[in-house]
Design a protein around this motif. Structure first.
Motif, PDB file in Angstrom:
ATOM      1  N   MET A   1       0.835  -1.186   0.000  1.00  0.00           N
ATOM      2  CA  MET A   1       0.000   0.000   0.000  1.00  0.00           C
ATOM      3  C   MET A   1       0.877   1.244   0.000  1.00  0.00           C
ATOM      4  SD  MET A   1      -2.979  -1.076   2.734  1.00  0.00           S
ATOM      5  CE  MET A   1      -3.562   0.573   2.804  1.00  0.00           C
ATOM      6  N   THR A   2       0.409   2.300  -0.652  1.00  0.00           N
ATOM      7  CA  THR A   2       1.075   3.599  -0.619  1.00  0.00           C
ATOM      8  C   THR A   2       0.029   4.681  -0.415  1.00  0.00           C
ATOM      9  OG1 THR A   2       0.930   3.883  -3.004  1.00  0.00           O
ATOM     10  CG2 THR A   2       2.952   2.866  -2.154  1.00  0.00           C
ATOM     11  N   PRO A   3       0.385   5.781   0.260  1.00  0.00           N
ATOM     12  CA  PRO A   3      -0.574   6.874   0.423  1.00  0.00           C
ATOM     13  C   PRO A   3      -0.931   7.465  -0.939  1.00  0.00           C
ATOM     14  CG  PRO A   3       1.300   7.140   1.910  1.00  0.00           C
ATOM     15  CD  PRO A   3       1.645   6.030   0.966  1.00  0.00           C
ATOM     16  N   SER A   4      -2.156   7.951  -1.061  1.00  0.00           N
ATOM     17  CA  SER A   4      -2.616   8.509  -2.333  1.00  0.00           C
ATOM     18  C   SER A   4      -2.332   9.999  -2.479  1.00  0.00           C
ATOM     19  CB  SER A   4      -4.116   8.270  -2.497  1.00  0.00           C
ATOM     20  OG  SER A   4      -4.833   8.922  -1.458  1.00  0.00           O
ATOM     21  N   ALA A   5      -2.156  10.692  -1.358  1.00  0.00           N
ATOM     22  CA  ALA A   5      -1.925  12.140  -1.421  1.00  0.00           C
ATOM     23  C   ALA A   5      -1.533  12.633  -0.038  1.00  0.00           C
ATOM     24  CB  ALA A   5      -3.181  12.866  -1.881  1.00  0.00           C
ATOM     25  N   ILE A   6      -1.016  13.841   0.025  1.00  0.00           N
ATOM     26  CA  ILE A   6      -0.779  14.505   1.303  1.00  0.00           C
ATOM     27  C   ILE A   6      -2.024  15.320   1.613  1.00  0.00           C
ATOM     28  CG2 ILE A   6       0.594  16.227   2.517  1.00  0.00           C
ATOM     29  CD1 ILE A   6       3.006  15.249   0.869  1.00  0.00           C
ATOM     30  N   LEU A   7      -2.643  15.030   2.740  1.00  0.00           N
ATOM     31  CA  LEU A   7      -3.881  15.698   3.129  1.00  0.00           C
ATOM     32  C   LEU A   7      -3.620  17.036   3.813  1.00  0.00           C
ATOM     33  CD1 LEU A   7      -6.978  15.619   3.465  1.00  0.00           C
ATOM     34  CD2 LEU A   7      -6.597  14.363   5.610  1.00  0.00           C
ATOM     35  N   GLU A   8      -2.600  17.046   4.678  1.00  0.00           N
ATOM     36  CA  GLU A   8      -2.280  18.271   5.397  1.00  0.00           C
ATOM     37  C   GLU A   8      -0.771  18.396   5.537  1.00  0.00           C
ATOM     38  OE1 GLU A   8      -4.541  17.397   8.936  1.00  0.00           O
ATOM     39  OE2 GLU A   8      -2.791  16.528   9.927  1.00  0.00           O
ATOM     40  N   SER A   9      -0.325  19.637   5.628  1.00  0.00           N
ATOM     41  CA  SER A   9       1.080  19.945   5.863  1.00  0.00           C
ATOM     42  C   SER A   9       1.140  20.954   6.986  1.00  0.00           C
ATOM     43  CB  SER A   9       1.727  20.543   4.614  1.00  0.00           C
ATOM     44  OG  SER A   9       1.729  19.599   3.569  1.00  0.00           O
ATOM     45  N   ALA A  10       2.193  20.882   7.804  1.00  0.00           N
ATOM     46  CA  ALA A  10       2.321  21.776   8.953  1.00  0.00           C
ATOM     47  C   ALA A  10       3.604  22.579   8.887  1.00  0.00           C
ATOM     48  CB  ALA A  10       2.293  20.973  10.247  1.00  0.00           C
ATOM     49  N   LEU A  11       3.485  23.820   9.312  1.00  0.00           N
ATOM     50  CA  LEU A  11       4.628  24.683   9.556  1.00  0.00           C
ATOM     51  C   LEU A  11       4.491  25.207  10.975  1.00  0.00           C
ATOM     52  CD1 LEU A  11       4.852  26.856   6.302  1.00  0.00           C
ATOM     53  CD2 LEU A  11       6.422  25.034   7.002  1.00  0.00           C
ATOM     54  N   TYR A  12       5.610  25.556  11.566  1.00  0.00           N
ATOM     55  CA  TYR A  12       5.614  26.091  12.918  1.00  0.00           C
ATOM     56  C   TYR A  12       6.013  27.550  12.842  1.00  0.00           C
ATOM     57  CZ  TYR A  12       4.926  21.304  14.040  1.00  0.00           C
ATOM     58  OH  TYR A  12       4.380  20.044  14.094  1.00  0.00           O
ATOM     59  N   VAL A  13       5.235  28.398  13.528  1.00  0.00           N
ATOM     60  CA  VAL A  13       5.423  29.846  13.441  1.00  0.00           C
ATOM     61  C   VAL A  13       5.654  30.426  14.832  1.00  0.00           C
ATOM     62  CG1 VAL A  13       4.060  30.021  11.318  1.00  0.00           C
ATOM     63  CG2 VAL A  13       2.929  30.330  13.525  1.00  0.00           C
ATOM     64  N   THR A  14       6.276  31.582  14.850  1.00  0.00           N
ATOM     65  CA  THR A  14       6.588  32.241  16.112  1.00  0.00           C
ATOM     66  C   THR A  14       5.528  33.248  16.521  1.00  0.00           C
ATOM     67  OG1 THR A  14       7.928  33.843  14.905  1.00  0.00           O
ATOM     68  CG2 THR A  14       9.078  31.936  15.845  1.00  0.00           C
ATOM     69  N   ASP A  15       4.708  33.698  15.585  1.00  0.00           N
ATOM     70  CA  ASP A  15       3.670  34.701  15.861  1.00  0.00           C
ATOM     71  C   ASP A  15       2.425  34.323  15.061  1.00  0.00           C
ATOM     72  OD1 ASP A  15       2.006  37.000  15.771  1.00  0.00           O
ATOM     73  OD2 ASP A  15       3.719  38.348  15.962  1.00  0.00           O
ATOM     74  N   LEU A  16       1.435  33.755  15.744  1.00  0.00           N
ATOM     75  CA  LEU A  16       0.228  33.297  15.049  1.00  0.00           C
ATOM     76  C   LEU A  16      -0.550  34.443  14.409  1.00  0.00           C
ATOM     77  CD1 LEU A  16      -1.057  30.516  17.461  1.00  0.00           C
ATOM     78  CD2 LEU A  16      -0.385  30.208  15.077  1.00  0.00           C
ATOM     79  N   ASP A  17      -0.602  35.603  15.054  1.00  0.00           N
ATOM     80  CA  ASP A  17      -1.334  36.737  14.481  1.00  0.00           C
ATOM     81  C   ASP A  17      -0.691  37.212  13.185  1.00  0.00           C
ATOM     82  OD1 ASP A  17      -3.237  36.727  16.530  1.00  0.00           O
ATOM     83  OD2 ASP A  17      -2.086  38.140  17.761  1.00  0.00           O
ATOM     84  N   ALA A  18       0.637  37.340  13.185  1.00  0.00           N
ATOM     85  CA  ALA A  18       1.341  37.750  11.962  1.00  0.00           C
ATOM     86  C   ALA A  18       1.178  36.691  10.881  1.00  0.00           C
ATOM     87  CB  ALA A  18       2.825  37.994  12.254  1.00  0.00           C
ATOM     88  N   ALA A  19       1.223  35.415  11.274  1.00  0.00           N
ATOM     89  CA  ALA A  19       1.049  34.331  10.308  1.00  0.00           C
ATOM     90  C   ALA A  19      -0.355  34.364   9.718  1.00  0.00           C
ATOM     91  CB  ALA A  19       1.318  32.987  10.971  1.00  0.00           C
ATOM     92  N   GLU A  20      -1.357  34.578  10.553  1.00  0.00           N
ATOM     93  CA  GLU A  20      -2.734  34.635  10.035  1.00  0.00           C
ATOM     94  C   GLU A  20      -2.880  35.758   9.017  1.00  0.00           C
ATOM     95  OE1 GLU A  20      -7.388  35.176  11.385  1.00  0.00           O
ATOM     96  OE2 GLU A  20      -5.845  35.238  12.933  1.00  0.00           O
ATOM     97  N   THR A  21      -2.374  36.915   9.346  1.00  0.00           N
ATOM     98  CA  THR A  21      -2.458  38.049   8.422  1.00  0.00           C
ATOM     99  C   THR A  21      -1.760  37.724   7.107  1.00  0.00           C
ATOM    100  OG1 THR A  21      -2.584  39.624  10.249  1.00  0.00           O
ATOM    101  CG2 THR A  21      -1.852  40.480   8.107  1.00  0.00           C
ATOM    102  N   PHE A  22      -0.553  37.186   7.182  1.00  0.00           N
ATOM    103  CA  PHE A  22       0.223  36.874   5.982  1.00  0.00           C
ATOM    104  C   PHE A  22      -0.495  35.841   5.108  1.00  0.00           C
ATOM    105  CE2 PHE A  22       3.389  34.445   3.629  1.00  0.00           C
ATOM    106  CZ  PHE A  22       4.129  35.444   3.028  1.00  0.00           C
TER     107      PHE A  22
END
Length: 142
Positions: A1-22
C-alpha cells in the motif's frame, strides 16, 4: 500500500497573528479553524495548511483529551511549496514584490527526464522565516 496524497502539511510559526495576516491577506487562504495561542488552519486547494505555535503543541494531551493528538513541534525554518502555473508564478511574483516581500530566488529547474520536466520556482519567506515556494508541478514530473 502507498498513500494517495498529502492531506495536510504543517509549519511552525513564532507569531500566530502575523502568520494569520500573511497567509490570509497575502496568499488569500481561507481560515477554517483557529485556537488562540495554539494553531490556525487554512484551506489550500484540496488540502489543509496547519500553522502551529510549536511551544503549545509540544505538551502531551491531557489524559481525558477529546482529541489525543501526540505532541509535535519543530525549531527553525521549515519549507512548503505551493503549486502554480507559469502564468500564475508571474502574477505571484508581481504581487509579492508590490507588497515589498522579497523574492529570494527565481529560476528554471533543469529537465532531467522522468523525475523532472523542468519548470520555474520562486522562493520567499513568511513572517516566521519559513521558506515558501511557488513552483510548476512539472518540476516533479507532474
Amino acid at each position: 500500500m502507498t498513500p494517495s496524497a498529502i492531506l495536510e502539511s504543517a509549519l511552525y510559526v513564532t507569531d500566530l497573528d502575523a502568520a494569520e495576516t500573511f497567509y490570509r491577506e497575502v496568499l488569500g487562504l481561507e481560515v477554517i479553524a483557529k485556537a488562540e495561542g495554539r494553531h490556525i488552519f487554512f484551506r489550500c486547494g484540496v488540502g489543509v495548511l496547519l500553522l502551529f505555535n510549536a511551544e503549545a503543541t509540544r505538551q502531551a494531551p491531557a489524559p481525558d483529551a477529546k482529541l489525543p493528538v501526540p505532541p509535535h513541534g519543530a525549531v527553525g525554518q521549515g519549507h512548503l511549496c505551493f503549486a502554480a502555473t507559469a502564468e500564475e508564478i508571474v502574477r505571484w511574483k508581481a504581487h509579492l514584490e508590490a507588497l515589498k516581500i522579497a523574492v529570494e530566488a527565481d529560476f528554471e529547474w533543469p529537465s532531467s527526464g522522468k523525475s523532472s520536466g523542468g519548470g520555474r520556482s520562486i522562493y520567499f519567506r513568511d513572517p516566521s522565516g519559513n521558506s515558501l515556494e511557488f513552483a510548476e508541478p512539472r518540476i516533479w514530473g507532474m
